[in-house]
Design a protein around this motif. Structure first.
Motif, PDB file in Angstrom:
ATOM      1  N   TYR A   1      78.341  29.928  28.879  1.00 25.95           N
ATOM      2  CA  TYR A   1      79.213  30.743  28.027  1.00 25.95           C
ATOM      3  C   TYR A   1      78.547  32.041  27.591  1.00 25.95           C
ATOM      4  CZ  TYR A   1      82.341  26.697  27.343  1.00 25.95           C
ATOM      5  OH  TYR A   1      83.210  25.663  27.518  1.00 25.95           O
ATOM      6  N   ASN A   2      77.231  31.966  27.353  1.00 26.85           N
ATOM      7  CA  ASN A   2      76.558  33.119  26.750  1.00 26.85           C
ATOM      8  C   ASN A   2      76.356  34.289  27.710  1.00 26.85           C
ATOM      9  OD1 ASN A   2      74.717  31.602  28.200  1.00 26.85           O
ATOM     10  ND2 ASN A   2      73.045  31.844  26.746  1.00 26.85           N
ATOM     11  N   ILE A   3      76.562  34.081  29.016  1.00 31.43           N
ATOM     12  CA  ILE A   3      76.402  35.202  29.957  1.00 31.43           C
ATOM     13  C   ILE A   3      77.606  35.373  30.879  1.00 31.43           C
ATOM     14  CG2 ILE A   3      73.866  35.133  29.961  1.00 31.43           C
ATOM     15  CD1 ILE A   3      74.141  33.795  32.810  1.00 31.43           C
TER      16      ILE A   3
ATOM     17  N   LYS B   1      69.703  22.582  27.968  1.00 32.30           N
ATOM     18  CA  LYS B   1      68.940  23.496  27.118  1.00 32.30           C
ATOM     19  C   LYS B   1      69.875  24.479  26.434  1.00 32.30           C
ATOM     20  CE  LYS B   1      65.246  22.751  30.343  1.00 32.30           C
ATOM     21  NZ  LYS B   1      66.106  21.770  31.070  1.00 32.30           N
ATOM     22  N   LYS B   2      69.814  24.457  25.123  1.00 32.05           N
ATOM     23  CA  LYS B   2      70.720  25.284  24.317  1.00 32.05           C
ATOM     24  C   LYS B   2      70.543  26.768  24.619  1.00 32.05           C
ATOM     25  CE  LYS B   2      72.388  25.739  19.556  1.00 32.05           C
ATOM     26  NZ  LYS B   2      72.215  25.315  18.146  1.00 32.05           N
ATOM     27  N   HIS B   3      69.278  27.219  24.766  1.00 30.55           N
ATOM     28  CA  HIS B   3      69.042  28.658  24.969  1.00 30.55           C
ATOM     29  C   HIS B   3      69.569  29.154  26.305  1.00 30.55           C
ATOM     30  CE1 HIS B   3      65.542  27.071  27.166  1.00 30.55           C
ATOM     31  NE2 HIS B   3      65.459  28.257  27.752  1.00 30.55           N
ATOM     32  N   LEU B   4      69.833  28.226  27.235  1.00 25.13           N
ATOM     33  CA  LEU B   4      70.420  28.597  28.527  1.00 25.13           C
ATOM     34  C   LEU B   4      71.935  28.388  28.536  1.00 25.13           C
ATOM     35  CD1 LEU B   4      67.778  27.136  31.034  1.00 25.13           C
ATOM     36  CD2 LEU B   4      68.079  29.526  30.313  1.00 25.13           C
ATOM     37  N   GLY B   5      72.482  27.945  27.420  1.00 21.68           N
ATOM     38  CA  GLY B   5      73.930  27.724  27.332  1.00 21.68           C
ATOM     39  C   GLY B   5      74.408  26.595  28.233  1.00 21.68           C
ATOM     40  N   GLN B   6      73.550  25.593  28.456  1.00 18.71           N
ATOM     41  CA  GLN B   6      73.904  24.504  29.382  1.00 18.71           C
ATOM     42  C   GLN B   6      74.776  23.440  28.719  1.00 18.71           C
ATOM     43  OE1 GLN B   6      69.926  23.342  30.586  1.00 18.71           O
ATOM     44  NE2 GLN B   6      70.131  24.384  32.552  1.00 18.71           N
TER      45      GLN B   6
END
Length: 260
Positions: free
Chosen positions: A108-110, A7-12
């Motif tokens: 990456y995002n967090i 899932k893109k929104h979870l940065g997976q």
């Protein structure tokens, strides 16, 4: 079992290379004899398999319901050690008794937020072995005097010994990220309390890097520098030039100057 969708929104980005997963698992050293390992964002368990082979007392945390359902089927023996939660918001002191190690392929995002939480839990988190964006990994491990050196470098190096282990290319992930990844290892050092006001130290470091191209004299102007302090040669430097010890010294000098 059916695969979990990244899932893109979870940065997976799910690691697919078993050799790299094994190398990450083997990099966990059990610092200070600690056996409990918390894996962040295990996805479909590529790293988990190797951590279990190394016989760690393993806990898994993932915010993705689909991943958690998959992990519960695959690792039913772990029972309530599989936790559906946001790592950043969850109190692991209620789940894991005593000191523990963190491992994982960090979103990456967090990743920076994860490390700020590690700092807040530094008296329990004795080791971190993780994969994250290469640029951030290099920054965290960078020595002072280097352009990559920044806020997280100083704050983490104050409490951890840090090694950059190896680089991972994008093509071993599904889906592949647009950048290289890096694997680093942090081991808690012997510093229990910094020899300065820690809140002020954090503030000085963050303010010092807020305008990193300027000298510290300009960057720290808003902190109310006394006339005497403004003449101190340490302020001729930029934040990236100061070691952890020099930031501690600067913090103490600032505090002393305000008391005069």
């Amino acid at each position: 079992m059916e695969k979990v969708r990244a899932k893109k929104h979870l940065g997976q980005h799910f690691l697919t290379d078993l050799g790299i997963a094994e190398n990450i698992a083997k990099a966990v050293s059990g610092h200070r004899g600690v056996k409990k390992v918390l894996e962040i964002g295990p996805g479909m368990g590529v790293l988990t398999d190797f951590l279990l082979q190394e016989n760690w007392d393993l806990y898994l945390v993932d915010i993705d319901k689909e991943s958690v359902a998959y992990l519960n089927k695959k690792y039913s023996q772990l029972g309530d050690k599989i936790i559906e939660a946001d790592f950043l918001a969850h109190d692991f002191g209620k789940v894991i008794d005593g000191e523990y190690i963190i491992a994982g392929n960090f979103p990456y995002n967090i990743s920076s937020q994860i490390f700020f939480k590690v700092l807040s839990e530094r008296n329990k988190v004795v080791e971190v072995v993780c994969m994250l964006q290469k640029e951030v990994a290099k920054r965290i491990a960078s020595p002072h005097g280097n352009k990559e050196y920044g806020i997280l470098s100083v704050l983490l190096q104050a409490f951890y010994d840090i090694e950059y282990l190896f680089t991972v290319p994008p093509d071993v992930f599904d889906p592949p990220p647009k950048v290289d990844s890096g694997v680093i290892r942090l081991k808690r050092n012997e510093v229990e309390i910094l020899p300065c006001d820690e809140k002020l130290f954090f503030r000085v470091v963050k303010q010092g890097f807020s305008t990193r191209r300027k000298t510290l004299r300009n960057a720290l102007k808003s902190m109310g520098l006394s006339e005497e302090m403004r003449e101190d040669p340490i302020l001729d430097k930029r934040a990236e030039q100061l070691s952890v010890q020099e930031f501690i010294s600067l913090t103490n000098k600032l505090q002393a100057s305000w008391k005069k």
